[in-house]
Scaffold this motif. Structure first.
Motif, PDB file in Angstrom:
ATOM      1  N   VAL A 178     -14.360  54.156  29.914  1.00  0.00           N
ATOM      2  CA  VAL A 178     -15.228  54.480  28.780  1.00  0.00           C
ATOM      3  C   VAL A 178     -14.355  54.743  27.560  1.00  0.00           C
ATOM      4  O   VAL A 178     -13.304  55.387  27.656  1.00  0.00           O
ATOM      5  CB  VAL A 178     -16.104  55.715  29.089  1.00  0.00           C
ATOM      6  N   ALA A 179     -14.808  54.252  26.411  1.00  0.00           N
ATOM      7  CA  ALA A 179     -14.068  54.446  25.165  1.00  0.00           C
ATOM      8  C   ALA A 179     -13.959  55.943  24.835  1.00  0.00           C
ATOM      9  O   ALA A 179     -14.823  56.742  25.199  1.00  0.00           O
ATOM     10  CB  ALA A 179     -14.772  53.714  24.021  1.00  0.00           C
ATOM     11  N   ASP A 180     -12.886  56.301  24.144  1.00  0.00           N
ATOM     12  CA  ASP A 180     -12.657  57.699  23.781  1.00  0.00           C
ATOM     13  C   ASP A 180     -13.797  58.284  22.955  1.00  0.00           C
ATOM     14  O   ASP A 180     -14.074  59.483  23.017  1.00  0.00           O
ATOM     15  CB  ASP A 180     -11.336  57.835  23.004  1.00  0.00           C
ATOM     16  N   ASP A 181     -14.461  57.445  22.160  1.00  0.00           N
ATOM     17  CA  ASP A 181     -15.565  57.936  21.335  1.00  0.00           C
ATOM     18  C   ASP A 181     -16.924  57.767  22.017  1.00  0.00           C
ATOM     19  O   ASP A 181     -17.976  57.949  21.383  1.00  0.00           O
ATOM     20  CB  ASP A 181     -15.580  57.228  19.977  1.00  0.00           C
ATOM     21  N   ASN A 182     -16.913  57.429  23.314  1.00  0.00           N
ATOM     22  CA  ASN A 182     -18.135  57.294  24.123  1.00  0.00           C
ATOM     23  C   ASN A 182     -19.055  56.172  23.655  1.00  0.00           C
ATOM     24  O   ASN A 182     -20.225  56.132  24.060  1.00  0.00           O
ATOM     25  CB  ASN A 182     -18.954  58.592  24.140  1.00  0.00           C
ATOM     26  N   SER A 183     -18.565  55.244  22.873  1.00  0.00           N
ATOM     27  CA  SER A 183     -19.431  54.216  22.307  1.00  0.00           C
ATOM     28  C   SER A 183     -19.576  52.984  23.195  1.00  0.00           C
ATOM     29  O   SER A 183     -20.436  52.138  22.946  1.00  0.00           O
ATOM     30  CB  SER A 183     -18.901  53.776  20.938  1.00  0.00           C
ATOM     31  N   LEU A 223     -22.164  48.866  28.906  1.00  0.00           N
ATOM     32  CA  LEU A 223     -23.166  49.468  28.034  1.00  0.00           C
ATOM     33  C   LEU A 223     -22.485  49.884  26.742  1.00  0.00           C
ATOM     34  O   LEU A 223     -21.319  50.308  26.745  1.00  0.00           O
ATOM     35  CB  LEU A 223     -23.819  50.683  28.697  1.00  0.00           C
ATOM     36  N   GLU A 224     -23.224  49.792  25.649  1.00  0.00           N
ATOM     37  CA  GLU A 224     -22.683  50.137  24.337  1.00  0.00           C
ATOM     38  C   GLU A 224     -23.760  50.871  23.544  1.00  0.00           C
ATOM     39  O   GLU A 224     -24.920  50.454  23.544  1.00  0.00           O
ATOM     40  CB  GLU A 224     -22.244  48.877  23.604  1.00  0.00           C
ATOM     41  N   GLY A 225     -23.395  51.967  22.889  1.00  0.00           N
ATOM     42  CA  GLY A 225     -24.366  52.722  22.103  1.00  0.00           C
ATOM     43  C   GLY A 225     -23.867  54.089  21.718  1.00  0.00           C
ATOM     44  O   GLY A 225     -22.657  54.324  21.634  1.00  0.00           O
ATOM     45  N   ALA A 226     -24.804  55.018  21.533  1.00  0.00           N
ATOM     46  CA  ALA A 226     -24.471  56.334  20.980  1.00  0.00           C
ATOM     47  C   ALA A 226     -23.608  57.167  21.913  1.00  0.00           C
ATOM     48  O   ALA A 226     -22.616  57.777  21.492  1.00  0.00           O
ATOM     49  CB  ALA A 226     -25.764  57.084  20.642  1.00  0.00           C
ATOM     50  N   ASN A 227     -23.974  57.230  23.199  1.00  0.00           N
ATOM     51  CA  ASN A 227     -23.261  58.114  24.119  1.00  0.00           C
ATOM     52  C   ASN A 227     -23.217  57.486  25.513  1.00  0.00           C
ATOM     53  O   ASN A 227     -24.151  57.631  26.295  1.00  0.00           O
ATOM     54  CB  ASN A 227     -23.943  59.487  24.174  1.00  0.00           C
ATOM     55  N   VAL A 228     -22.130  56.803  25.797  1.00  0.00           N
ATOM     56  CA  VAL A 228     -21.933  56.164  27.095  1.00  0.00           C
ATOM     57  C   VAL A 228     -21.099  57.084  27.984  1.00  0.00           C
ATOM     58  O   VAL A 228     -20.107  57.660  27.544  1.00  0.00           O
ATOM     59  CB  VAL A 228     -21.216  54.805  26.945  1.00  0.00           C
ATOM     60  N   GLY A 229     -21.525  57.220  29.221  1.00  0.00           N
ATOM     61  CA  GLY A 229     -20.774  58.024  30.180  1.00  0.00           C
ATOM     62  C   GLY A 229     -20.660  57.316  31.513  1.00  0.00           C
ATOM     63  O   GLY A 229     -21.445  56.403  31.813  1.00  0.00           O
ATOM     64  N   GLU A 275     -19.678  65.108  28.308  1.00  0.00           N
ATOM     65  CA  GLU A 275     -19.910  65.877  29.526  1.00  0.00           C
ATOM     66  C   GLU A 275     -21.332  65.687  30.043  1.00  0.00           C
ATOM     67  O   GLU A 275     -21.557  65.552  31.250  1.00  0.00           O
ATOM     68  CB  GLU A 275     -19.638  67.359  29.281  1.00  0.00           C
ATOM     69  N   LEU A 276     -22.305  65.682  29.129  1.00  0.00           N
ATOM     70  CA  LEU A 276     -23.692  65.476  29.536  1.00  0.00           C
ATOM     71  C   LEU A 276     -23.864  64.085  30.153  1.00  0.00           C
ATOM     72  O   LEU A 276     -24.506  63.938  31.204  1.00  0.00           O
ATOM     73  CB  LEU A 276     -24.635  65.631  28.340  1.00  0.00           C
ATOM     74  N   ALA A 277     -23.319  63.078  29.502  1.00  0.00           N
ATOM     75  CA  ALA A 277     -23.438  61.713  30.021  1.00  0.00           C
ATOM     76  C   ALA A 277     -22.784  61.596  31.394  1.00  0.00           C
ATOM     77  O   ALA A 277     -23.332  60.952  32.307  1.00  0.00           O
ATOM     78  CB  ALA A 277     -22.812  60.725  29.045  1.00  0.00           C
TER      79      ALA A 277
END
Length: 286
Positions: A66-71, A141-147, A168-170
């Motif tokens: 997962v990208a560092d910015d969760n995107s 997956l790509e978007g606001a908050n990927v986990g 953490e939530l994701a």
């Protein structure tokens, strides 16, 4: 010259995955020497890695990045024939390399990804560990908050996309999906076909026999609601805190689940047991 038997052709076919007649010709040329036939085939037909390709690869690992910015994030499944090989350092390094390549290229087509350097690396690994290695699936997956969450044995993993919240939530909700395996995000996502199928199952249960239609319908609706709640992510009790539902976690930060993908190693792969001896004998007879 040694007689070329069906069992010899069977063995060579299993070890090379080549056609029966090709195997028969190679055995004739090598005067029945299977090892010599394999060596000749390696010289003449690019057999180097293909000799393991006929074996079913249903073990392996699922890895995530997962990208560092969760995107953005990816899951990658790479299969081997045995769990022993799936723990090999070389295999794990190769799986990590495929995952990194998919992530860097944002590529979810495995056939496209597995060209050039990765194809050569796979062939070398096949020869080293003596098993078929199959990079099988990529999901992204790509978007606001990927986990993402990968189970400790790397056999099951989940990638999830939320509209808000933090890493953490994701990750927590991805862990929940990995453990509980919901079918859909919410009950509205369950297909009408699935609901009707479940209704048919409920109606056929022994305690429904002989009851008036009105009672059957009432009981069925209660059980359908239970079925939908149990299989819908947002209605499930959070695995780390059963007093909370997943919907509670999401509403606390005004978030929703856009999508999730859960991969389990080997799911959907049918391990075939084919009687090659009979098939080979028929071909030789012809």
């Amino acid at each position: 010259m040694a007689a070329i038997t069906a069992s010899m052709v069977k063995e060579l076919r299993e070890r090379t995955s080549l056609g029966m007649m090709d195997c028969k010709k190679a055995l004739v040329a090598s005067e029945g020497d299977i090892d010599q036939a394999i060596e000749d085939l390696r010289k003449s037909s690019g057999l180097k890695a293909a000799k393991k390709a006929g074996r079913t690869a249903a073990e392996g690992v699922v890895l995530a990045k997962v990208a560092d910015d969760n995107s953005f994030g990816v899951l990658v499944e790479v299969n081997s024939e045995t769990d022993f090989a799936a723990r090999d350092e070389g295999f794990l390094a190769f799986a990590a390399k495929v995952t990194e390549a998919a992530f860097s290229a944002k590529q979810d087509d495995m056939a496209v990804l597995m060209q050039g350097e990765l194809s050569d690396a796979r062939e070398a690994l096949v020869q080293k560990i003596g098993e078929n290695i199959t990079p099988r699936r990529i999901v992204m997956l790509e978007g606001a908050n990927v986990g993402a969450y990968v189970h400790s044995n790397s056999k099951i993993a989940t990638l999830i996309l939320l509209t808000a919240g933090d890493r953490e939530l994701a990750k927590d909700i991805a862990m929940h999906v990995t453990a509980i395996n919901p079918r859909v995000v919410s009950r509205d996502d369950m297909t009408a076909e699935e609901v009707e199928k479940e209704k048919d199952i409920i109606k056929a249960q022994p305690d429904m026999a002989g009851k008036p239609d009105a009672i059957v319908d009432k009981m069925m609706m209660g059980r359908i609601n239970k079925f939908l709640a149990e299989n819908s992510l947002t209605e499930q009790p959070f695995v780390k805190n059963p007093d909370q539902k997943i919907s509670d976690l999401l509403s606390a930060v005004n978030a929703s689940v856009t999508a999730f993908n859960r991969l389990e190693v080997g799911e959907g792969i049918e391990v075939e047991h084919v009687d090659f001896a009979t098939e080979v004998a028929q071909q030789l007879k012809g």
